[in-house]
Design an enzyme around this catalytic site. Structure first.
Site, PDB file in Angstrom:
ATOM      1  N   HIS A 155       0.828  -1.209   0.000  1.00  0.00           N
ATOM      2  CA  HIS A 155       0.000   0.000   0.000  1.00  0.00           C
ATOM      3  C   HIS A 155       0.864   1.262   0.000  1.00  0.00           C
ATOM      4  O   HIS A 155       1.899   1.343   0.656  1.00  0.00           O
ATOM      5  CB  HIS A 155      -1.010  -0.011   1.154  1.00  0.00           C
ATOM      6  CG  HIS A 155      -0.478   0.257   2.524  1.00  0.00           C
ATOM      7  ND1 HIS A 155      -0.340   1.535   3.021  1.00  0.00           N
ATOM      8  CD2 HIS A 155      -0.105  -0.578   3.524  1.00  0.00           C
ATOM      9  CE1 HIS A 155       0.097   1.466   4.268  1.00  0.00           C
ATOM     10  NE2 HIS A 155       0.260   0.204   4.601  1.00  0.00           N
ATOM     11  N   GLU A 166      -5.212   1.697   2.395  1.00  0.00           N
ATOM     12  CA  GLU A 166      -5.047   0.607   3.369  1.00  0.00           C
ATOM     13  C   GLU A 166      -5.270   1.107   4.782  1.00  0.00           C
ATOM     14  O   GLU A 166      -5.855   0.401   5.618  1.00  0.00           O
ATOM     15  CB  GLU A 166      -3.641   0.003   3.230  1.00  0.00           C
ATOM     16  CG  GLU A 166      -3.415  -1.280   4.019  1.00  0.00           C
ATOM     17  CD  GLU A 166      -2.870  -1.049   5.433  1.00  0.00           C
ATOM     18  OE1 GLU A 166      -2.720  -2.029   6.172  1.00  0.00           O
ATOM     19  OE2 GLU A 166      -2.597   0.124   5.786  1.00  0.00           O
ATOM     20  N   GLU A 167      -4.812   2.323   5.069  1.00  0.00           N
ATOM     21  CA  GLU A 167      -4.866   2.840   6.435  1.00  0.00           C
ATOM     22  C   GLU A 167      -6.291   3.139   6.912  1.00  0.00           C
ATOM     23  O   GLU A 167      -6.513   3.347   8.102  1.00  0.00           O
ATOM     24  CB  GLU A 167      -4.012   4.112   6.556  1.00  0.00           C
ATOM     25  CG  GLU A 167      -2.525   3.909   6.327  1.00  0.00           C
ATOM     26  CD  GLU A 167      -1.829   3.144   7.445  1.00  0.00           C
ATOM     27  OE1 GLU A 167      -2.520   2.786   8.431  1.00  0.00           O
ATOM     28  OE2 GLU A 167      -0.617   2.901   7.335  1.00  0.00           O
ATOM     29  N   ASP A 188       4.074  -5.462   3.930  1.00  0.00           N
ATOM     30  CA  ASP A 188       3.821  -4.311   4.793  1.00  0.00           C
ATOM     31  C   ASP A 188       4.910  -4.286   5.852  1.00  0.00           C
ATOM     32  O   ASP A 188       5.789  -5.153   5.880  1.00  0.00           O
ATOM     33  CB  ASP A 188       2.434  -4.427   5.436  1.00  0.00           C
ATOM     34  CG  ASP A 188       1.801  -3.077   5.739  1.00  0.00           C
ATOM     35  OD1 ASP A 188       2.551  -2.149   6.121  1.00  0.00           O
ATOM     36  OD2 ASP A 188       0.569  -2.942   5.613  1.00  0.00           O
TER      37      ASP A 188
END
Length: 352
Positions: free
Chosen positions: A65, A209-210, A232
């Site tokens: 991401h 993603e966050e 990640d």
């Protein structure tokens, strides 16, 4: 790490990408991958999908991401100060005294986050944990009108971006989560592209993603991979106060972290481990007994299911201005992923 790859990493770390505002960093990714990918496209969600060997029967997706945690302007104080809400998970203590940048249509505007000085805090206030709503951004304006000429409600805010190398091949910067993972999957695609590939390899720079793994969900639906590996960051535990009994013994410089657990396909995991051993790549193991809070979660649940792996980069001080990683870990992780994909025939059965 080759010079061009190193410059690409630094460019990523100097480019803003709070969730929902990833266009600048995706432009950087598109430009870089154009020289070695067979196809590069951007979907309606903003995910950048770079592919090598798109006609292959078996599809492998690497997800990293591109978005970072940030803030979003919500209010103007009469005196010109700005208030903001968070994008992603922040510890308010990390923000006090931070240099920030408001990214506006007119260009970046520097600011600082502050609160009442300690000298003026009451005894009761000193005992309290700082709340985000008590912090403000000061951009040096003299009035609300001046601030409104420069900034709009909804403009994104990030920590002041930067990159600093340290001893022992370490480096710190905001947004190592997860621009390092993004760098790794793109670099794995580049390294694998010069070798004989029997599968279709898709490196996807996922968005949002966050705020809930949103880009991985939509891009995986479009790619429809048979095998998916998310890259990640994970918590390095080689510093004081972290309980290794639950978080594992994870150190900067000891190589990529291969996760085991119910969110990961056991055959993919074991093949990643064996690939690391066969190629003498230092690696570490970690475990998660639940659905992981990263793109591997979305990959595993895509359509009728995807054989999923999770490879992580050790990161000290996550979600802070001084996230720290080992540059050697990044290099080794790219080697591991490239070797894993090049070793696939496309005839493997990953059914658990």
């Amino acid at each position: 790490m080759e010079a061009s790859s190193y410059e690409f990493l630094k460019q990523l770390l100097h480019t803003p990408s709070p969730s929902g505002y990833e266009r600048p960093i995706q432009d950087v990714v598109r430009k870089y991958v154009a020289s070695f990918a067979d196809e590069v496209k951007t979907d309606l969600h903003g995910n950048v999908i770079a592919c090598k060997n798109p006609g292959a029967k078996t599809r492998v997706m690497l997800a990293g991401h591109c978005d970072q945690i940030g803030m979003l302007i919500t209010h103007f104080h009469d005196s010109g100060f700005l208030y903001a809400q968070t994008i992603g998970g922040w510890d308010a203590q990390q923000l006090i005294g931070s240099r920030m940048v408001v990214w506006t249509d007119k260009g970046p505007i520097p600011g600082v986050i502050s609160r009442k000085p300690i000298h003026l805090l009451t005894d009761e206030e000193r005992k309290q944990i700082t709340k985000l709503e008590d912090l403000w951004i000061d951009i040096g304006s003299k009035s609300k009108a001046e601030s409104q000429e420069l900034v709009r409600i909804g403009d994104p805010v990030t920590l002041q971006l930067g990159f600093q190398e340290m001893r022992n091949s370490l480096a710190n910067s905001p947004a190592m989560d997860n621009k390092t993972g993004l760098w790794t999957i793109v670099e794995a695609l580049r390294r694998a592209s010069s070798q004989s590939l029997q599968v279709g390899l898709y490196a996807v720079s996922t968005v949002a993603e966050e705020i809930g793994l949103r880009g991985a969900q939509t891009s995986a639906f479009g790619v429809d991979p048979h095998i998916g590996i998310a890259v990640d960051v994970t918590h390095a535990t080689d510093c004081p106060t972290i309980d290794k009994r639950q978080q594992g013994d994870i150190a900067l410089g000891n190589g990529p972290v291969i996760f085991r657990g119910p969110n990961m396909n056991p055959h993919v995991t074991e093949r990643l481990i064996q690939t690391a051993k066969d190629n003498m790549i230092p690696h570490q193991l970690s475990a998660s007994g639940r659905a992981v809070p990263n793109d591997a979660n979305a990959l595993q649940l895509n359509r009728a299911g995807c054989a999923t792996g999770l490879v992580s980069l050790p990161n000290r001080y996550m979600h802070s201005a001084v996230e720290m990683v080992s540059l050697e870990d990044l290099d080794r992780t790219a080697d591991l992923l490239a070797a894993f994909v090049v070793g696939l025939t496309g005839e493997e059965d990953f059914t658990p």
